[in-house]
Enzyme design. Structure first.
Site, PDB file in Angstrom:
ATOM      1  NE  ARG A 177      -3.845  -4.261 -76.832  1.00  0.00           N
ATOM      2  CZ  ARG A 177      -3.119  -2.331 -77.756  1.00  0.00           C
ATOM      3  NH1 ARG A 177      -3.871  -1.611 -77.548  1.00  0.00           N
ATOM      4  NH2 ARG A 177      -1.743  -2.258 -77.095  1.00  0.00           N
ATOM      5  NE  ARG A 281       2.670   3.500 -92.191  1.00  0.00           N
ATOM      6  CZ  ARG A 281       3.812   3.449 -90.836  1.00  0.00           C
ATOM      7  NH1 ARG A 281       2.537   3.612 -89.935  1.00  0.00           N
ATOM      8  NH2 ARG A 281       4.849   3.718 -90.269  1.00  0.00           N
ATOM      9  CD  GLU A 301       5.256   3.467 -94.704  1.00  0.00           C
ATOM     10  OE1 GLU A 301       5.749   2.535 -93.730  1.00  0.00           O
ATOM     11  OE2 GLU A 301       5.050   4.954 -94.068  1.00  0.00           O
ATOM     12  CE1 TYR A 349      11.238   1.342 -87.266  1.00  0.00           C
ATOM     13  CE2 TYR A 349      10.080   0.083 -84.641  1.00  0.00           C
ATOM     14  CZ  TYR A 349      10.487   1.175 -85.808  1.00  0.00           C
ATOM     15  OH  TYR A 349       8.601   2.528 -86.269  1.00  0.00           O
ATOM     16  CG  ASP A 351       9.141   2.477 -80.094  1.00  0.00           C
ATOM     17  OD1 ASP A 351       9.055   2.472 -81.548  1.00  0.00           O
ATOM     18  OD2 ASP A 351       8.452   1.464 -79.450  1.00  0.00           O
TER      19      ASP A 351
END
Length: 368
Positions: A177, A281, A301, A349, A351
């Protein structure tokens, strides 16, 4: 005559949405779950007023207005925006890869300068016609700096294998981006339920009989005999007693600490992208809801190998497992009064917004 129209195995998001819709259509439901709490992996534990995401960070985001309106009609959501930080050898970088990241890496200040630097590094690997592994794929897509600092270590920890041993399809593309915007998601709608995800699950299951600490497989004959239909949201290979083999997953392990300090890291999620750090993380839960408590709760984690008894998190969708899952799908299609739904039954997986949308689609299909 059987007591319930639907036995729903699993009190996670998929099962709860379906149960809510079934009740709305006048159907009687019994929801069972082997855990001692509702909500599946979006369950939150209240520790000193901080809603701790017990099974990893969950941020609701979607570009589906119907889904967003659906969940907000049940509970209000806050304005949380996911803007994770990457930590590599003492340096901090913004995620996703944006102009703040590129400035930190190379000192570039304009999109044109950033594009030129990325293309310069990518061109070093232009000779790789067909990447043979994830490392070659990533180098071809983004060059060495981004790969070595922000992708390699994190990915190898996540999958428990060297990047040179991982298939290239895991990284199909790398989004860049060229704006100074740290919002991780492009979706129009994003937030966390005010008061935590338990509020959402409780609202979905309001007025519905729920039996916790109940293992479906230990009481299968009894439970099956109580309902006209079954919605199963657990592991599809377990439902069929692994007759086609065990589907493979990666798991996670969590180490939680309560700290007598106001703020540990200043952000909800910080990824650790170097191989030498064993966890992927650290989550600081109070930041999901802009908490002002004088203490904080953090979670380390760790990626983990999956074995029976551990939580299956990430399906390993390689050719072998995909073929095995296809066999289970063929068995499922022969069922007359059994429905399957959710990430485990679908070996995917998913969302949260996709989970809600899929549960709503199934309920419309079978309930009218």
């Amino acid at each position: 005559m059987k007591k319930y129209d639907y036995l729903i195995v699993g009190a996670g998001l998929f099962g709860s949405v379906f149960a809510h819709e079934a009740k709305r259509m006048g159907k009687s439901c019994l929801v069972v779950d082997k855990r001692i709490h509702r909500g599946g992996n979006i369950y939150c534990e209240d520790i000193g007023g901080i809603h701790v995401h017990k099974y990893g960070a969950h941020i609701f985001h979607t570009d589906n207005k119907e889904v967003w309106d659906y969940v907000n009609a049940l509970v209000p959501f806050n304005r949380y925006t996911n803007s994770p930080i990457a930590y590599y050898k003492g340096e901090l970088y913004n995620l996703p890869f944006n102009m703040n990241t590129f400035y930190r890496l190379w000192g570039v200040k304009t999109p044109a300068e950033a594009r030129a630097k990325i293309n310069e590094q990518r061109n070093e690997y232009a000779g790789i016609a067909e990447p043979a592994n994830l490392e070659e794929q990533a180098l071809k897509l983004c060059g060495r700096d981004i790969y070595e600092r922000l992708i390699k270590g994190y990915t190898e920890k996540q999958w428990g294998r060297a990047a040179t041993e991982l298939p290239p399809f895991i990284i199909k593309r790398i989004p860049f981006r060229f704006v100074f915007d740290n919002n991780y998601f492009n979706d129009a709608y994003q937030g966390i339920p005010i008061g935590g995800y338990n509020k959402l699950i409780d609202k979905l299951l309001e007025g519905i009989e729920v039996r916790l600490n109940t293992n479906y497989f230990e009481h299968r004959d009894e439970l099956d005999g109580m309902a006209e239909n079954i919605l199963f949201t657990g592991c599809i290979d377990e439902f069929y007693d692994y007759q086609c083999g065990h589907l493979e997953y990666r798991s996670l392990r969590f180490e939680q600490k309560c700290l007598d300090e106001e703020d540990f890291q200043g952000n909800a999620v910080v990824n650790y992208t170097e191989c030498e750090v064993p966890y992927t993380r650290i989550i600081e839960h109070k930041h999901f809801e802009f908490g002002r408590q004088s203490t904080t709760v953090i979670t380390y984690e760790y990626p983990d190998d999956y074995a029976l008894g551990k939580e299956p998190y990430y399906p390993i969708n390689d050719a072998r497992n995909s073929a095995m899952f296809a066999q289970y799908q063929k068995l499922a299609m022969k069922e007359e009064n059994v429905l399957f739904g959710g990430r485990l039954a679908g070996y995917t997986y998913a969302d949260m917004d996709d989970t809600v949308a899929a549960a709503l689609a199934l309920s419309k299909k079978v309930l009218g």
